[in-house]
Design an enzyme around this catalytic site. Structure first.
Site, short mmCIF file in Angstrom:
data_model
loop_
_atom_site.label_atom_id
_atom_site.label_comp_id
_atom_site.label_asym_id
_atom_site.label_seq_id
_atom_site.Cartn_x
_atom_site.Cartn_y
_atom_site.Cartn_z
N ASP A 25 -6.82 -58.76 -29.28
CA ASP A 25 -6.68 -60.15 -29.79
C ASP A 25 -7.76 -60.95 -29.80
O ASP A 25 -8.59 -61.11 -28.96
CB ASP A 25 -5.37 -61.13 -29.13
CG ASP A 25 -5.18 -62.23 -29.65
OD1 ASP A 25 -4.77 -62.39 -30.77
OD2 ASP A 25 -5.50 -63.37 -29.07
N HIS A 43 2.36 -61.38 -37.65
CA HIS A 43 2.58 -62.57 -36.90
C HIS A 43 2.21 -64.15 -37.30
O HIS A 43 2.47 -64.87 -36.89
CB HIS A 43 2.75 -62.32 -35.42
CG HIS A 43 1.57 -62.10 -34.80
ND1 HIS A 43 0.64 -61.09 -34.98
CD2 HIS A 43 0.68 -63.01 -34.10
CE1 HIS A 43 -0.52 -61.03 -34.34
NE2 HIS A 43 -0.46 -62.35 -33.95
N ASP A 44 0.87 -63.74 -37.70
CA ASP A 44 -0.10 -64.88 -38.26
C ASP A 44 0.18 -65.11 -39.70
O ASP A 44 -0.49 -66.10 -40.04
CB ASP A 44 -1.19 -64.63 -37.81
CG ASP A 44 -1.60 -64.67 -36.27
OD1 ASP A 44 -0.85 -65.55 -35.82
OD2 ASP A 44 -2.39 -64.08 -35.66
N ASP A 73 -0.67 -55.51 -26.77
CA ASP A 73 -1.50 -56.33 -27.22
C ASP A 73 -2.36 -57.02 -26.15
O ASP A 73 -1.71 -57.62 -25.21
CB ASP A 73 -0.69 -57.67 -27.90
CG ASP A 73 -1.44 -58.56 -28.95
OD1 ASP A 73 -2.65 -58.58 -28.73
OD2 ASP A 73 -0.60 -58.84 -30.04
N GLU A 120 -9.01 -56.96 -33.57
CA GLU A 120 -8.55 -58.13 -34.70
C GLU A 120 -9.64 -58.74 -35.17
O GLU A 120 -10.50 -59.38 -34.45
CB GLU A 120 -7.55 -59.20 -34.03
CG GLU A 120 -7.03 -60.22 -34.96
CD GLU A 120 -6.53 -61.41 -34.03
OE1 GLU A 120 -5.69 -62.16 -34.87
OE2 GLU A 120 -6.69 -61.91 -33.19
#
Length: 576
Positions: free
Chosen positions: A228, A349-350, A127, A282
């Protein structure tokens, strides 16, 4: 991996696409590759497994569970950041891109973990958080120290003598994205929290710094990068005044600046091609063309993008409709049927947990509905992304009071709701359902104290249902969510039609059943998914001889032309 070319059939035109069609000449399918055929497993390291009793997951915890990860049949692992960080945003505020945060372990631990994955045939995706850094990063400390510091232009600054800068929205800060800093009497930009100043990608020195960081990790052996928030990296430095209410269409106004593609091509030349690594963005912009501009092979930028429409349809407790669900996935498949590649996901995770948003978390239906959703993810075209815990049906955790929240996004949204005079009871109802803290609870390994996650005090409360939902209890149960997931990864691996085959939606208007076919040459699969909590049937008179590939109930019935499915039943049939 053996290389070969698959010739696709003409793509199905899906009715209801609201975006302009992509104008393109017919071109051969890009070469098949590991990241198209892979199954990705996402690990939130803070919550996966703690080995030193401090209550936080660590790299040694991942090492301890490598055999488990391999048993899932996944071929790629993406881990959320474990770089040195003040942890304002749980690691998405990086203070040193070449150092491991001590509580996660050491660089030697990382190298052992990476070697362990590679020994098991698992690729590793890092990431990379380079839209912004931490305000504790040495670059920013230098940048804010004086206006003539060599690092000043590593970030975006607005001199206070020019007056207040034009308003820009912040996703985490109700006060907006410009933060006043008295040290040099200037404002700096932060798209997220004030502790996350945005890097100035328009400065070529910043770009070279980022490429050098990526090279550092590529030389250690990482196989890919997840970029990201990257669609926001490039900025319009004329700082225009945006119309009132523009923040409701944030990506349109703040994302996908034309210069971004120049930077991605440069990144491709400097890192991706040179080290033969994979990169996923992303986000995918706000149109299909935006997404293609990111990932089409001839553009030489990234290889894959993932869009947010799949999770945006279920942001509130009112949920989604199956019609919406079919429409979103059918439109995106149609747009990428000839070229380009996307991810298929329903949680990360979001977001809150998969079964709460798209299935049924009640004790009666949690198992079949999670199995049904995993069947969907692993039978669609695109690379499936599975979030840790979804392979066992982990659920949301009840957090009705704001005092229990630690997530900077949740706290920022609450402050905004207070400032705007919103109905706080309704706000908390939605937050309790949709907060990303739901997806960050400790992994439920067994029924021992703290679900076997830690011998200490966990950084976040373990979900109370861990005695019923855990790896140990499902591992030996052939009908469990876990073992159904393992079977599905094998089905996908053994049947390239589920990777590269054409997708065709069947009976779009059916209120309960999502039916579609996957076709590659002479091979054809039929996927039948009952999204309801009651028996439902679908008439398919044209379907004759079939062979069951997988069935989460193992007893679907057929009455003449009608296929009758139990609640949340998921069946894949091979056409004879």
């Amino acid at each position: 991996m053996k290389k070969f070319l698959w010739q696709l059939l003409i793509a199905l035109l899906v009715v209801g696409c609201t975006q302009a069609p992509i104008k393109e000449e017919a071109k051969p399918l890009e070469e098949a590759t590991w990241w198209k055929e892979g199954v990705l497993y996402q690990i939130y390291p803070q919550s996966f497994k703690d080995t030193d009793g401090d209550g936080f997951g660590d790299l040694n915890g991942v090492i301890e569970k490598l055999d488990y990860i391999q048993s899932l049949g996944v071929t790629m692992v993406w881990m959320n950041p474990f770089f040195d960080s003040p942890l304002v945003d749980n690691g998405y505020d990086v203070s040193d891109y070449r150092a491991i945060l001590p509580r996660y372990g050491t660089m030697e631990d990382f190298e052992r973990m990476l070697d362990g994955m590679h020994e098991r045939g698992i690729k590793f995706v890092l990431d990379v958080v380079v839209n912004h850094s931490s305000n504790q990063h040495e670059w920013f400390l230098q940048s804010r120290s004086s206006r003539d510091n060599p690092y000043r232009d590593y970030y975006h600054w607005w001199p206070a003598e020019k007056g207040e800068p034009p308003y820009r929205h912040s996703l985490f800060d109700p006060g907006g994205a410009w933060e006043y800093d008295s040290l040099t009497n200037a404002y700096y930009l932060h798209t997220f929290a004030e502790e996350q100043p945005d890097l100035n990608w328009e400065n070529p020195k910043v770009r070279q710094e980022v490429y050098d960081i990526m090279k550092f990790w590529a030389e250690k052996g990482v196989d890919g990068f997840r970029m990201d928030a990257f669609q926001f990296a490039s900025k319009d430095t004329t700082w225009p005044e945006f119309p009132e209410g523009h923040e409701k269409d944030f990506i349109k106004w703040y994302g996908m600046r034309p210069q971004l593609h120049e930077y991605l091509k440069e990144m491709n030349r400097e890192v991706i091609e040179k080290y033969d690594v994979f990169a996923v963005a992303e986000g995918a912009g706000s149109t299909f063309q935006d997404a293609h501009d990111l990932v089409d092979a001839e553009r030489k930028e990234l290889q894959m993008a993932y869009h947010f429409e799949s999770v945006d349809m279920s942001r509130t407790p009112e949920g989604y409709t199956l019609s919406q669900f079919k429409d979103v996935f059918s439109r995106w498949d149609s747009a990428f049927s000839k070229k380009g590649w996307i991810a298929i996901f329903l949680s990360n995770h979001d977001n809150s947990r998969l079964v709460n948003r798209f299935g049924n978390p009640s004790p009666e239906f949690r198992t079949p509905s999670t199995q049904m959703l995993n069947t969907f993810l692993l039978s669609m075209r695109g690379t499936p992304y599975t979030y840790y815990g979804d392979e066992i049906g982990m659920t949301n955790i009840d957090m009705p009071n704001i005092e229990e929240y630690v997530d900077v996004e949740a706290i920022g949204k609450y402050k905004t709701a207070v400032a705007n005079g919103e109905d706080l009871a309704e706000f908390m109802k939605v937050l309790n359902y949709s907060s990303r803290e739901n997806g960050r609870t400790p992994m439920q390994w067994d029924d021992s104290e703290n679900a076997g996650f830690t011998t200490g005090t966990p950084w976040k409360r373990v979900n109370e249902n861990y005695k019923e939902i855990n790896v140990a209890s499902q591992d030996s149960d052939p009908n469990s969510i876990l073992n159904h997931f393992r079977k599905m990864t094998k089905v996908r691996k053994d049947n390239p039609v589920l990777v590269y085959g054409d997708y065709e939606l069947i009976q779009k208007e059916h209120p309960d059943i999502y039916a579609y076919s996957r076709t590659l040459g002479e091979e054809k699969m039929l996927v039948l998914l009952n999204f309801s909590n009651q028996n439902s049937s679908i008439d398919l008179p044209e379907i004759e001889g079939v062979e069951t590939v997988i069935d989460n109930y193992k007893d679907y019935t057929r009455d003449g032309a009608a296929f009758v499915l139990k609640p949340y039943q998921a069946v894949i049939l091979k056409m004879k």
